[in-house]
Scaffold this motif. Structure first.
Motif: not given
Length: 184
Positions: A32-42
């Motif tokens: 997010w700090g690099l402006m790359s939205p992301n989402l994960g599931c474990e």
């Protein structure tokens, strides 16, 4: 792009086979700090194992001419005997498609890789964790690489699909500080 779809299918197979007792939703704060939205599931798959699947992307971060979309599945072994708590080691894969213009050069292609990861999950509250992790691996890339002012299409054949640069690199495959919320 076909490799990215293959990784998604493989990760989906493991997720469908998992009899998950715990499920967590997470996001990588460094990305997010690099402006790359992301989402994960474990998903917990056993007494000491879990499977994670993260997706990420970006479009012109910090005004730079860059587009990227990727997926990162990972299999984790937890040393503590309780998944999502304390230290783990994992095997992570990476699949990414990108189009980057950097210092007058254009890089347009796909990359896939696999490597080892290590991390630590710090329990903050009953359902909230912070994870610190890093990993290193081999990444295969296949791309069109040229100068920004060139008309690359004039020199290529096969309807613009031909890559002029490919190979392997040893690079960090996963790096982050994730915020994790355990759903069940």
């Amino acid at each position: 792009m076909k490799r990215i779809l293959l990784l998604i299918v493989i990760a989906g197979f493991f997720i469908l086979r998992a009899q998950a007792q715990q499920v967590a939703v997470k996001t990588n704060a460094l990305m997010w700090g690099l402006m790359s939205p992301n989402l994960g599931c474990e998903l917990v798959t056993g007494e000491r194992t879990s499977v994670e699947l993260s997706v990420f992307g970006n479009y012109k971060p910090f005004g730079k001419d860059m587009k990227m979309i990727g997926v990162q599945p990972e299999y984790r072994y937890w040393f503590n005997g309780r998944p999502m708590t304390r230290e783990y080691i994992g095997i992570a894969a990476l699949g990414v498609s990108y189009d980057i213009t950097w210092k007058g050069h254009v890089y347009n292609g796909d990359a896939a890789g696999i490597g080892l990861t290590m991390g630590y999950s710090l329990n903050i509250k009953k359902r909230f964790n912070i994870e610190f992790y890093g990993g290193f691996g081999a990444i295969y890339f296949r791309q069109k690489q040229y100068y920004a002012g060139d008309n690359f299409e004039d020199f290529e054949s096969n309807s613009g699909k031909r890559a002029n640069a490919y190979g392997y690199k040893l690079l960090p495959i996963k790096l982050g500080v994730s915020l994790s919320y355990i759903i069940k």
